[in-house]
Design an enzyme around this catalytic site. Structure first.
Site, short mmCIF file in Angstrom:
data_model
loop_
_atom_site.label_atom_id
_atom_site.label_comp_id
_atom_site.label_asym_id
_atom_site.label_seq_id
_atom_site.Cartn_x
_atom_site.Cartn_y
_atom_site.Cartn_z
N ASP A 10 0.84 -1.20 0.00
CA ASP A 10 0.00 0.00 0.00
C ASP A 10 0.87 1.25 0.00
O ASP A 10 1.01 1.94 1.02
CB ASP A 10 -0.94 -0.01 1.21
CG ASP A 10 -1.95 -1.13 1.14
OD1 ASP A 10 -2.26 -1.58 0.02
OD2 ASP A 10 -2.45 -1.56 2.20
N LYS A 33 0.73 -8.52 -1.36
CA LYS A 33 -0.61 -8.25 -1.88
C LYS A 33 -0.59 -6.99 -2.72
O LYS A 33 -0.14 -5.94 -2.27
CB LYS A 33 -1.61 -8.08 -0.73
CG LYS A 33 -3.04 -7.77 -1.19
CD LYS A 33 -4.01 -7.82 -0.04
CE LYS A 33 -4.00 -6.58 0.83
NZ LYS A 33 -4.61 -5.40 0.13
N ASP A 60 -5.49 -8.47 -5.12
CA ASP A 60 -6.66 -8.16 -4.29
C ASP A 60 -7.51 -7.07 -4.95
O ASP A 60 -7.39 -5.90 -4.61
CB ASP A 60 -6.17 -7.72 -2.90
CG ASP A 60 -7.29 -7.30 -1.97
OD1 ASP A 60 -8.41 -7.80 -2.14
OD2 ASP A 60 -7.03 -6.48 -1.07
N LYS A 62 -11.04 -7.59 -5.44
CA LYS A 62 -12.39 -7.70 -4.87
C LYS A 62 -13.49 -7.47 -5.91
O LYS A 62 -14.38 -6.63 -5.72
CB LYS A 62 -12.57 -6.71 -3.71
CG LYS A 62 -11.62 -6.91 -2.53
CD LYS A 62 -11.96 -5.95 -1.40
CE LYS A 62 -11.04 -6.11 -0.21
NZ LYS A 62 -9.68 -5.55 -0.50
N LEU A 63 -13.45 -8.23 -6.99
CA LEU A 63 -14.43 -8.03 -8.05
C LEU A 63 -15.85 -8.34 -7.57
O LEU A 63 -16.07 -9.25 -6.77
CB LEU A 63 -14.08 -8.89 -9.26
CG LEU A 63 -12.74 -8.59 -9.94
CD1 LEU A 63 -12.59 -9.41 -11.20
CD2 LEU A 63 -12.60 -7.11 -10.26
N HIS A 64 -16.81 -7.58 -8.10
CA HIS A 64 -18.22 -7.75 -7.73
C HIS A 64 -19.06 -7.11 -8.83
O HIS A 64 -19.14 -5.88 -8.92
CB HIS A 64 -18.49 -7.08 -6.38
CG HIS A 64 -19.88 -7.31 -5.86
ND1 HIS A 64 -20.29 -6.85 -4.64
CD2 HIS A 64 -20.95 -7.95 -6.39
CE1 HIS A 64 -21.55 -7.19 -4.43
NE2 HIS A 64 -21.98 -7.86 -5.49
N ASP A 65 -19.66 -7.95 -9.67
CA ASP A 65 -20.47 -7.45 -10.78
C ASP A 65 -21.36 -8.59 -11.25
O ASP A 65 -21.39 -9.66 -10.62
CB ASP A 65 -19.56 -6.93 -11.91
CG ASP A 65 -20.17 -5.77 -12.68
OD1 ASP A 65 -21.35 -5.91 -13.09
OD2 ASP A 65 -19.48 -4.76 -12.89
N PRO A 67 -22.46 -11.86 -13.31
CA PRO A 67 -21.59 -13.01 -13.56
C PRO A 67 -20.77 -12.93 -14.84
O PRO A 67 -19.57 -13.24 -14.83
CB PRO A 67 -22.57 -14.19 -13.60
CG PRO A 67 -23.67 -13.76 -12.67
CD PRO A 67 -23.81 -12.29 -12.89
N ASN A 68 -21.37 -12.52 -15.95
CA ASN A 68 -20.63 -12.51 -17.21
C ASN A 68 -19.49 -11.50 -17.20
O ASN A 68 -18.41 -11.75 -17.73
CB ASN A 68 -21.57 -12.22 -18.39
CG ASN A 68 -20.90 -12.49 -19.72
OD1 ASN A 68 -20.42 -13.60 -19.97
ND2 ASN A 68 -20.84 -11.48 -20.56
N THR A 69 -19.73 -10.34 -16.59
CA THR A 69 -18.68 -9.33 -16.50
C THR A 69 -17.51 -9.82 -15.66
O THR A 69 -16.34 -9.64 -16.00
CB THR A 69 -19.24 -8.03 -15.91
OG1 THR A 69 -20.26 -7.52 -16.79
CG2 THR A 69 -18.15 -6.97 -15.75
N THR A 120 -13.15 -6.36 7.36
CA THR A 120 -12.82 -6.28 8.79
C THR A 120 -13.04 -4.89 9.36
O THR A 120 -12.98 -4.70 10.57
CB THR A 120 -11.36 -6.72 9.05
OG1 THR A 120 -10.48 -6.02 8.17
CG2 THR A 120 -11.20 -8.21 8.83
N ARG A 212 0.12 -1.99 8.00
CA ARG A 212 0.78 -0.89 8.70
C ARG A 212 1.75 -1.31 9.80
O ARG A 212 2.80 -0.66 9.95
CB ARG A 212 -0.29 0.08 9.22
CG ARG A 212 -0.80 1.01 8.13
CD ARG A 212 -2.09 1.70 8.48
NE ARG A 212 -3.23 0.79 8.38
CZ ARG A 212 -4.49 1.19 8.32
NH1 ARG A 212 -4.79 2.47 8.38
NH2 ARG A 212 -5.47 0.32 8.21
#
Length: 234
Positions: A10, A33, A60, A62-65, A67-69, A120, A212
């Site tokens: 990061d 990561k 990392d 975190k894909l969320h769309d 299903p096909n995308t 978290t 951190r």
């Protein structure tokens, strides 16, 4: 299953990233990561370069769309040969199955894939009042983990507080990757559900993500070695 400590890269620039990695000797290449910020800044080249330097990589994003995308996105990512990647379990079983289909290469190989259950940084009050999920945190995490198992994923991202329950529900080979790790004398920062490396090991975590407390330490290499010793019990 081999346990490991993963360091999130990061940093605000690629040069800071390479300066940090340069602190580690040739025979000590930590698992790292690459998150959204670094990947969006530098693109696939940063993955290729860090892989070339001998590090295992958790991508990392975190894909969320739909299903096909997600399937098409993972098909694009499959050629980067990272070791681990993820998506949000909240996208549902069909989306997670589509992700596996897109990520699997013609020869049948693919990285490990895990699903984010609840961040978290999410508290019980936020879960109920902002996300309008009426269940308790543990029940929600376990339900998402079981969905990931049904979809054929390799594990989940969860708090170390839920690792033991996830293992009990989904099997000891089902990965529990746990952020929210702090040394006993560290600040909580923006994490709500945290645990020390030693306690995370006892709780059943397979991978811990430690940011951190390592990258902001006055001696990052020493902090990393301390974390590895606590987590692996050396």
């Amino acid at each position: 299953m081999k346990k490991d400590v993963i360091i999130p890269l990061d940093f605000a620039s690629v040069q800071e990233t390479y300066d940090f990695l340069g602190l580690f000797p040739a025979g000590e290449k930590p698992y790292v990561k690459i998150g959204m910020a670094l990947f969006y800044l530098e693109g696939p080249e940063i993955v290729r370069e860090i892989k070339r330097r001998g590090h295992k990589i958790f991508l990392d994003l975190k894909l969320h769309d739909i299903p096909n995308t997600v399937k098409m996105a993972f098909a694009s990512l499959s050629g980067h040969y990272v070791d681990l990647t993820n998506l949000h379990a909240a996208g549902g079983i069909e989306m997670m199955r589509a992700a596996l289909e897109g990520l699997t290469r013609p020869d049948g190989s693919r990285p490990q894939v895990i699903a984010v259950t609840q961040l978290t940084s999410t508290s019980q009050a936020q879960l109920n009042d902002e996300l309008l999920i009426p269940c308790g945190m543990e029940e929600t995490v376990l339900h998402y983990a079981k969905n990931a198992k049904i979809a054929g994923l390799d594990g989940v991202v969860c708090s170390p507080h839920e690792a033991a329950q996830v293992k009990a529900a989904c099997g000891q080979d089902f990965i529990a990757l746990t952020p929210g790790i702090r040394f006993a004398d560290s600040e909580k920062d923006d994490q709500s559900r945290i645990m020390t490396p030693a306690k995370a090991r006892e709780a059943g975590s397979d991978y811990i993500v430690v940011g951190r407390p390592i990258i902001a330490a006055s001696d990052p290499l020493g902090a990393y070695r301390k974390c590895v010793k606590e987590f692996l019990g050396g």
